[in-house]
Structure formats: structure tokens, C-alpha cells
Design a protein around this motif. Structure first.
Motif, short mmCIF file in Angstrom:
data_model
loop_
_atom_site.label_atom_id
_atom_site.label_comp_id
_atom_site.label_asym_id
_atom_site.label_seq_id
_atom_site.Cartn_x
_atom_site.Cartn_y
_atom_site.Cartn_z
N VAL A 902 44.90 36.37 46.03
CA VAL A 902 45.85 37.47 46.19
C VAL A 902 46.93 37.40 45.11
O VAL A 902 47.34 38.42 44.55
CB VAL A 902 46.47 37.44 47.60
CG1 VAL A 902 47.63 38.42 47.70
CG2 VAL A 902 45.42 37.76 48.65
N ASN A 908 42.04 42.66 49.35
CA ASN A 908 41.40 41.93 50.44
C ASN A 908 39.89 42.01 50.36
O ASN A 908 39.19 41.03 50.64
CB ASN A 908 41.89 42.47 51.79
CG ASN A 908 43.31 42.05 52.10
OD1 ASN A 908 44.00 41.51 51.24
ND2 ASN A 908 43.75 42.29 53.32
N LEU A 926 45.50 35.96 55.78
CA LEU A 926 46.62 36.38 54.97
C LEU A 926 47.88 36.54 55.83
O LEU A 926 48.99 36.21 55.39
CB LEU A 926 46.29 37.70 54.25
CG LEU A 926 47.22 38.09 53.10
CD1 LEU A 926 47.31 36.98 52.06
CD2 LEU A 926 46.74 39.38 52.45
N ARG A 938 52.94 40.86 48.99
CA ARG A 938 52.03 40.20 48.06
C ARG A 938 52.76 39.83 46.77
O ARG A 938 52.41 38.84 46.12
CB ARG A 938 50.84 41.14 47.76
CG ARG A 938 50.07 41.52 49.00
CD ARG A 938 49.09 42.67 48.72
NE ARG A 938 47.82 42.20 48.23
CZ ARG A 938 46.76 41.95 49.00
NH1 ARG A 938 46.86 42.11 50.31
NH2 ARG A 938 45.63 41.54 48.48
#
Length: 955
Positions: A902, A908, A926, A938
């Protein structure tokens, strides 16, 4: 019996949440994989009901039952269609393929359920075990089996995962009874039914079905015995009771007879074998290895794998064989010097209905012998049997009452209640009726409406006043305890009496004289204590038996005088008598006295003394086998740790306390432990646990009028809201607890929540409401019962102060924290100070304070507050001490791989393809990564990983 009660089918399954979760997990697994599970438990616990629930609940594919009859295996579809299945010699793959074809399953998963698999012959069980070992060969197949818990699991099935069904708790059994009778059972009849069923739902339903409507409603006497041989045999299964040989039948009966007088579910194997051989003179043979399949042998002791089976074996045996077994046990025990167990077995060897006054007197005398090493349970049995052998009248009532006292101390209120009903039917003098009311009140205090307990205990004090003044004082103190739990200050003060004591702790002449009611010190009690007291109630004398006597000066009187003075705000008059109660912990080794010392220490705010006395009380209660006092000792310990700010220790004691309280049938004590667990969890990242404990605490508190437990639970919810950054919600909840009005929280607890309210109110813009409480809270801090109150007061003043004064007040609060132990409260002050400094544009000082706060929160496990602190540090542009490499090392290998992908910019879906997992798996991990690292996006995650890579940190 004039007719049977019609028992309707239960609307829902009671007390099987854990079993349904395990079965539900199997059903969910079948959507992608095969699975298997074995459900076991003694007869009557609902194995078949759980299998039927699974069959109704499974909607991902067909369901088929598998039976093994005289003609071989048969598959039964949901529509009732029956299909013959190849015999036991077939390969497991063919068996599963046949079942799939019979059910019409092509690609969908198949659920196969098998009830009572232990009744299959060995070849068929072996086939089932092989099929369960490798079920994927026939596609997605779930095998759900049930086997009896009254025998060892067959080796063919021993490798399979197992979920074991336990007896229902008292409250679960109570709910089931209400469900099937629409609440029609008379309270005394309800107590007898619940006590006899011992948590077995099938037995409870069978006993209820056995009664006529008039018997169920208490209009006619109950049959005796209530759980007769036929009922027990029907629940257990008559085939189970047929032992293969006379020798095994004798052994089973002797074990069942011996268990009746034992403290534990197991008995000495040597005793049993000696009794089996009596009256032969030859030495007893060695214990059979292995014993019959219904028995387990470990370390020289025998027990039934199913206690219900042991009851059935005893009840269904021929009367002459049963009496012979008890005579043999009596002979062996008396020869070995075990007088009370020997007398019990001697009494059970008499014909039914026999009168034996001499034996009854001997049983009662041995039960009352305080020098004998005998458990409370055995004393209760001896008194009960003595009462049964005594002619109707006062002596019988006294013995039933004594049996109830001992049953309560043994942690069996379910046994005490029927004994009290039996004593009431016998009549008796005022002193005996007073003792019975004392037991009834203490039982309700732990497991019933505390308002009812209060009135029972006041009645007990009145009945006991003339003949047993010590017990009358104990009953009055217990009545104050009940009023305390209910949050009724006026009733609490009234129960404590109007006596005043001098500054040296002595009573003035004429104290308590009703003719002196117009003298100073006997005014109406205040609406609120002038000086508030800590979150605990007075310690009632928990041993109602005649052997319980105070040591030296009267601690009950000292506790009562100190408590009342404290509630009236006369600290100078309270300190001496309560201090004397605390000091007695050094010389008292009885759990009752030590519990009283712990309670007095909490009232005075001496949490270290409370912890010491509570720990000694716990050890003493365990030593004497008083299962009724263990949950209370753990409650006092949990409160002491919580008051000291040691949340982890409080949680440990409350978890054990909750287990012991539920085992002892003490729902009110359990509610307090739930409240402590909710408060401890409110500082951690456990919202689900907090919600679960709050719901449980409030459910009991609302039904039984537990204002103290309810206030603590509601405070826990609000503190969790505050920690998670929801000050408006927290202020709304806390306002109901701390602001004046009819819904204000418990009189001894709400002040503890004031610092939380002030913080939430300031953040929510409700400054005037916060200021209105400061005078009262200043009085609480000056009282000194809370080691953190002085620092909290300075912190509250800082929150409300103008900028030119807040800085000094925050520093003063931190200095006061240094005088008391507890990382959590100090970290909260440092966090608020750091926030204030950041908003004053003093970043370097703010970073120092916030770093200190974060370290404190992490040290005490306050995860939700640590996350709030990290957010403040991020707002300063600083990486929190928990960030970076140290935080990344807390990730699992899979989480770390996902975090790195990530951070490199992968979506994803791209991460899922790279790691060969589903996107749902990536989503799940996550979320865990974000929570562990304290990041919210993120982008923040990428920055953190990049920072670690740049510094060359090893991850």
C-alpha cells in the motif's frame, strides 16, 4: 399429583450462545471449505436441539441426516425422504458421494448431521471418523456430530474438534422456566425446580411437566422426591442405566452413594472398593483399570463423567440395594474416624419415612462442632438430614434454618431458598425466624431485588434483637448494605441507626435511646452526604451462623457508627471507629472480619489497606471453602485496584470475580464485576467488550435496583466516548449522572465521574454546568478518600481557567499526581496540558507533554487514549514514539507485507493479486494496520513506511 402441567415449547434456545457460535462458525466455513465438529454434553443438555437448530439455520446448501439402524446406514433428507447408504466397509469417498447424491447437491455445500454417534457400532463409527478426517474428497461437506458426555469419546472420533455443552446458569434456567410456563410458577416452587434441575434443561422441563397446575402455582404440596427415579431415568435414558454385570452395577451404585456426602464430584476409590467388599473380610481388590465406561479414575479418585447419571443410578436402584450401599459406606467411614460423613450415610441407610431422633441429634451436634474439619456443604447436608429425621416443630425449623445458613456460605443460594421454605412451614420462635430472614435477606442481597433484601434484613434485625443482639446488629448493617446498593441514602442512614460517637470513637451516654430523639445528632438524614464516601458499601456480616462471633471490641458497632458519621459528613467522628475496623485486619483471620476491614479502608480512602485486607479475605475464604465470600473479596480487591488507578489488576480480579459470582449464583455481585470490567475496558481499545459488560451490568441492575452498579456502568460508557473523541456524547451521558436532579447517579459514586464531565463539558461548550460542580468536588477532594481527587481538582480548574492562570494550574495538577500512584490519571492531565500548549502555539513544550502522556497511556494499556495522543502529535508534525519502526514491528508478517504494498501505491485489488489472497482479506488486514499504527489514511501510512526505510530501521 392430579395432572400434568402442559409445558409449551420454548420460544428460543436458552444459554447456548457459545455452542451456537461454534456451530455457526462451521456453517459459515462451509461456504468455502469443508469442516467438522462434535457436540458433546451430558444427557439433557440439548445436543439434539443444537443439531436441529443448525439444520434449520443452514441455507447455503442441502442438509441430510445420517442414521445407523438394524438395516445399516440411512440418509434422511430435509423432506423426509430416506435413502439406503452403502455399509461400513465402503470407502469414505463413496459414502460422501452417496450422501451428496441423496441430497441432490451438485456444487453447493452439504451439511451432514449425526445425532448420538456414540450409539453406532465400531465399524460404522470408524467409517464416520475417516469421512470426517478427509471430508473435502466429496466436495464441500460439513459433518456435525453429537456424542454423549457421560462416557469417554470413542477413539474413532477423538481426533475431531469438540464443543462441550455446560449446564445452564441459574439465570438462564430461570428464563427457560418463564418461557415454558409463562411465568406461572410460584416463587417457592420455582426455587425448588431450579435447585433440583441443577441447570439441566431437559430435567427442568420434565420436572415442570410432572407437576399439576395447582402444584406449579403453589396451591398444593410438591411431590417428594421431586426428581424421582422415573423422571431421572427418562432424561438419562433407561438403556444407559443397564450395567453389563452385577459387579459393575454395585460399583456404580456405591460411587453414586458416596458422592452424596462428598464435597467434590469425585470420591476416594479405596473407600468405594472397601464398601463394595463389605462385609467380606478379604482385602479390597485393586481399583479396576479401566473402570466402567461411565466412570473416570484419576489419582486414586473415581467420578461419574455425568453427575446427572450418578443421580439417576442412585435413584433407580432398588431401595434395599441403595440402603445397603450407604450402610457399607457408613461402616468404612466410621471405622476410619470420619464421623460426620459416616453419620450421613448411616441416616440414608434407614427406611424411607423413618423417625430417628437420636441420630438426628447426633447429626446436628456434629454439624455444629466448629472444631471439626468439615465443609459448609457437608454441614448443610447434616442439618438438612437432621431436620428430615426430626418431628415437626421448632427444632425442625431451627435445623432447616441452620442448613440454609450453611448452604449460603457454601455458595449455593439455590439450595438455601428451598430450605428456608421448609423452615417456614415448620414454624419456630422469633430468633429462628429472624435467622431465616437474615439468610433470605443476604441471599436476595447477592441475587435478587435489593429493596426486598433491605426489608427482609430489617425484619431480621427486629426478630433477633431480644435473643441475638449480635446477629441483629449484623442484620441492620446488611440492611444498610442493601440500601447502599439501591442508592437510597435515607434508608441507609436509618438502618445504621441514630447513635453518635465522640471524637475518640466512644458512644455518649444514652446514645440510640428513642426518648432522646430530640437531642443533637438525631436530625433527619441529609439528601446527600455532606462529605461523600467511596464507591463501596458497608460490609455486612456474611456468616449468619451461630458460630460467627466478633473478636474483642465490637467491629459491627464500630463500622456502623463510623459509616453513619461519614455519611453525615462528620469525618472527625468517623475516622476513629472505622480506623479501628481497619486495624483489626492484622489480628483477624476470618474472611467476614477481613472483608469488613477492607470495606472500612475503602471508606477512608486507604486503598493500600483495602488491598491488603481484601487479599487476606480472599485467601481466608478459599481456605475455609466459603464459596459465597470469594466473589465479594474479589469485588473489594477490584474496586481497590480501580480506585488506585491500576486498571489491569482491577480487570484481573473482576474477571475471576465474575466467574466465581456466576458459579455461586450471585447475579448482583456479578453486575458489580461487569461494571468494573466495563470501566477497565473503557480506557482500552475494546469497544465491544465495554458494550458487552455494560449491557450485562445494566440488565441486572435495572431488574434488581442496583443503583451503584448502574452508575458505574453508565460512567464507563461515557468515559469510553470521551476517550474516543466524542465529548458531546460523553457530556450528555455524564450530565445525567452528576448534575442535580432525580436521575443523578448513586450518592457515593457520581462525584468520581465529575472530572470526566468537566473535561467533556468544556470541550462541548457547557462551561457553566461544569463550574456549578466545582465547590462540591472541592469538598470531595478535601475529604481525602480518593488519592487522585486533589490532582483532578487542579486539572478541572485549569480547564475552566483563563489562559493566564491555566498554565500554573496544569503544573500544579501534575505535581499533585506525583504524590499519588497511577499512570492513567497523570497521563490524562499531561494530554490536556499538551493540547492547551499546542493551541497556545508552544509546540516544543506541547511535544514534551504529549510524549509523556503517550508513554503513560501505553504503560497502563490505555490504547484509546494513546491513539488520541498520537493524533495530537501528528497535528504538531511529529511522529509519535509509537510510530515508525517500533510500531511496524507490532505488525504480523502478513500485515507488514500489505502495508509495504500500500505504501508503494498499490490498490487493495493489486495487493490481493500480488499476495494471492482475496480483497476481503486485504481490507481486513489493512484496517488492523491502521489501528495498530494509529494512522488514518494511506498517505500517512506511506509516510511512516518511507521514514522507516530512510532511517534504515530493521523491520
Amino acid at each position: 399429583m392430579t395432572g400434568e402441567t402442559t409445558v409449551r415449547e420454548a420460544v428460543r434456545i436458552h444459554g447456548r450462545d457459545a455452542g451456537r457460535r461454534a456451530v455457526g462458525a462451521l456453517l459459515e466455513r462451509l461456504r468455502g471449505h469443508s469442516g467438522r465438529l462434535v457436540v458433546t454434553g451430558e444427557p439433557g443438555l440439548g445436543r439434539t436441539t443444537l443439531l436441529h437448530w443448525a439444520a434449520r439455520s443452514f441455507d447455503a446448501g442441502p442438509v441430510v441426516g445420517l442414521e445407523n439402524g438394524p438395516d445399516g446406514l440411512t440418509a434422511v433428507g430435509h423432506d423426509g425422504r430416506r435413502t439406503t447408504v452403502p455399509g461400513a466397509a465402503v470407502a469414505p469417498e463413496r459414502l460422501l458421494a452417496t450422501l451428496r447424491a441423496a441430497a441432490g447437491a451438485v456444487d453447493a455445500p452439504l451439511l451432514v448431521w449425526v445425532d448420538d454417534a456414540h450409539q453406532w457400532d465400531a465399524p460404522a463409527r470408524a467409517l464416520l471418523g475417516r469421512a470426517a478426517q478427509d471430508p473435502h474428497t466429496g466436495g464441500r461437506v460439513g459433518l456435525l456430530l453429537s456424542v454423549a458426555g457421560h462416557r469417554a469419546v470413542d477413539p474413532e472420533l477423538a481426533h475431531l474438534p469438540v464443543v462441550r455443552l455446560d449446564p445452564l446458569t441459574p439465570q438462564q434456567a430461570d428464563a427457560l422456566l418463564d418461557d415454558v410456563t409463562d411465568g406461572a410458577a410460584d416463587p417457592a416452587v420455582r426455587e425448588r425446580l431450579l435447585a433440583e434441575a441443577e441447570g439441566n434443561p431437559a430435567l427442568l422441563l420434565a420436572l415442570t411437566r410432572r407437576l399439576s397446575p395447582a402444584e406449579l402455582r403453589g396451591h398444593r404440596p410438591l411431590p417428594r422426591p421431586l426428581a424421582d427415579a422415573g423422571t431421572l431415568a427418562d432424561v438419562v435414558g433407561r438403556a444407559v442405566l443397564c450395567a453389563p454385570s452385577p459387579e459393575e452395577r454395585d460399583l456404580l451404585l456405591t460411587v453414586a452413594a458416596a458422592v452424596r456426602a462428598s464435597d467434590t464430584p469425585d470420591v476416594d476409590a479405596g473407600l468405594v472398593l472397601a464398601a463394595v467388599r463389605h462385609p467380606r473380610t478379604a482385602a479390597p481388590p485393586p481399583c479396576p483399570a479401566p473402570p466402567p465406561e461411565y466412570l473416570a479414575l484419576a489419582e486414586g479418585r473415581l467420578r461419574f463423567l455425568s453427575p446427572l447419571l450418578g443421580r439417576a443410578v442412585h435413584a433407580t436402584a432398588a431401595p434395599d440395594r441403595r440402603r445397603a450401599a450407604h450402610r457399607a459406606l457408613a461402616h468404612v467411614l466410621e471405622a476410619g474416624g470420619h464421623r460426620l460423613p459416616g453419620l450421613l450415610h448411616r441416616s440414608w441407610s434407614l427406611p424411607a419415612g423413618a423417625s430417628a431422633p437420636t441420630l438426628a441429634d447426633r447429626l446436628a451436634a456434629h454439624a455444629a462442632d466448629s472444631t471439626a474439619t468439615v465443609s459448609y456443604r457437608q454441614r448443610a447436608l447434616a442439618y438438612t438430614r437432621a431436620a428430615e429425621l426430626t418431628a415437626h416443630g421448632p427444632a425442625r425449623a431451627e435445623r432447616y434454618t441452620a442448613a440454609a445458613e450453611q448452604a449460603l456460605l457454601a455458595g449455593r443460594p439455590d439450595r438455601a431458598r428451598p430450605l428456608l421454605a421448609a423452615a417456614r412451614d415448620c414454624g419456630g420462635p422469633a430468633a429462628v425466624r429472624g435467622r431465616a430472614e437474615l439468610v433470605r435477606g443476604l441471599t436476595e442481597l447477592r441475587d435478587g431485588p435489593v429493596g426486598d433484601a433491605h426489608h427482609s434484613l430489617l425484619l431480621a434485625a427486629t426478630l433477633l434483637a431480644a435473643d441475638a443482639p449480635d446477629q441483629a446488629a449484623s442484620a441492620a448493617l446488611a440492611a444498610a448494605d442493601a440500601a447502599w446498593s439501591a442508592g437510597d441514602l435515607t434508608a441507609c442512614l436509618t438502618a445504621l441507626g441514630t447513635e453518635q460517637c465522640r471524637p475518640d470513637g466512644t458512644e455518649p451516654p444514652g446514645a440510640g435511646d428513642p426518648d432522646r430523639a430530640d437531642q443533637p445528632g438525631t436530625a433527619e438524614p441529609p439528601d446527600e452526604p455532606a462529605t461523600p464516601c467511596p464507591a463501596d458499601g458497608p460490609a455486612a456480616v456474611r456468616d449468619p451462623g451461630p458460630a460467627s462471633r466478633p473478636l474483642g471490641p465490637d467491629p459491627v458497632r464500630d463500622h456502623r457508627l463510623g459509616m453513619r458519621a461519614l455519611l453525615e459528613g462528620r469525618l472527625d467522628r468517623a475516622a476513629v471507629p472505622l480506623g479501628q475496623v481497619v486495624d483489626r485486619a492484622g489480628s483477624d483471620d476470618r474472611p467476614e472480619g477481613l472483608l469488613r476491614s477492607a470495606a472500612a479502608a475503602l471508606l477512608l480512602g486507604d486503598v493500600d489497606a483495602a488491598r491488603r485486607a481484601g487479599a487476606r479475605a480472599l485467601a481466608a475464604a478459599r481456605h475455609v471453602g466459603s464459596h459465597a465470600l470469594v466473589p465479594q473479596a474479589l469485588e473489594y480487591l477490584a474496586y481497590a485496584e480501580l480506585r488506585a488507578g491500576r486498571h489491569a489488576q482491577a480487570r484481573a480480579h473482576a474477571e475471576e470475580g465474575l466467574r466465581t459470582a456466576l458459579r455461586a449464583g450471585q447475579r448482583n455481585t456479578a453486575a458489580h464485576h461487569h461494571a468494573v470490567l466495563a470501566l477497565a475496558g473503557s480506557i482500552e481499545e475494546q469497544p465491544a467488550a465495554v458494550a458487552r459488560h455494560v449491557t450485562a451490568a445494566l440488565s441486572i441492575a435495572r431488574r434488581h435496583g442496583l443503583a451503584q452498579a448502574a452508575t458505574l456502568a453508565e460512567w464507563a460508557v461515557a468515559r469510553a466516548d470521551l476517550g474516543r473523541g466524542r465529548p458531546f456524547d460523553a457530556a450528555d451521558r455524564l450530565g445525567l449522572l452528576v448534575l442535580p436532579g432525580p436521575r443523578r447517579g448513586h450518592f457515593a459514586v457520581w462525584r468520581l465521574a465529575v472530572p470526566c464531565f468537566v473535561e467533556a463539558a468544556v470541550l462541548a461548550g457547557r462551561h457553566d454546568e461544569a463550574r456549578a460542580l466545582m465547590t462540591d468536588f472541592a469538598g470531595w477532594a478535601a475529604f481525602g478518600a480518593d488519592p487522585h481527587a486533589a490532582a483532578q481538582l487542579a486539572r478541572c480548574h485549569a480547564l475552566l481557567a483563563p489562559p493566564d492562570r491555566a498554565d500554573d494550574l496544569y503544573r500544579r495538577a501534575l505535581d499533585r499526581h506525583d504524590e499519588a500512584d497511577g499512570d492513567f490519571e497523570r497521563a490524562r492531565t499531561a494530554l490536556l496540558y499538551g493540547k492547551w500548549l499546542r493551541r497556545r502555539r508552544r509546540p516544543r513544550e506541547a511535544r514534551d507533554r504529549l510524549g509523556t502522556a503517550l508513554a503513560g497511556f501505553e504503560r497502563c494499556g490505555a490504547g484509546v487514549w494513546a491513539e488520541q495522543t498520537r493524533g495530537e502529535l501528528r497535528a504538531l508534525g511529529a511522529a509519535s514514539p509509537g510510530a515508525g519502526a517500533g510500531a511496524l514491528t507490532r505488525l504480523t508478517p502478513q500485515q507488514l507485507r500489505i502495508a509495504r504494498h500500500v505504501a508503494e501505491g498499490a490498490t487493495n485489488r493489486e495487493v490481493a493479486l500480488a499476495l494471492a489472497v482475496s480483497t476481503r482479506t486485504v481490507d481486513y488486514h489493512l484496517r488492523k494496520v491502521f489501528a495498530t499504527l494509529g494512522v488514518r489514511s494511506r498517505v500517512e501510512l506511506a509516510r511512516m513506511v518511507e521514514q522507516v526505510e530512510k532511517t534504515g530501521a530493521r523491520v
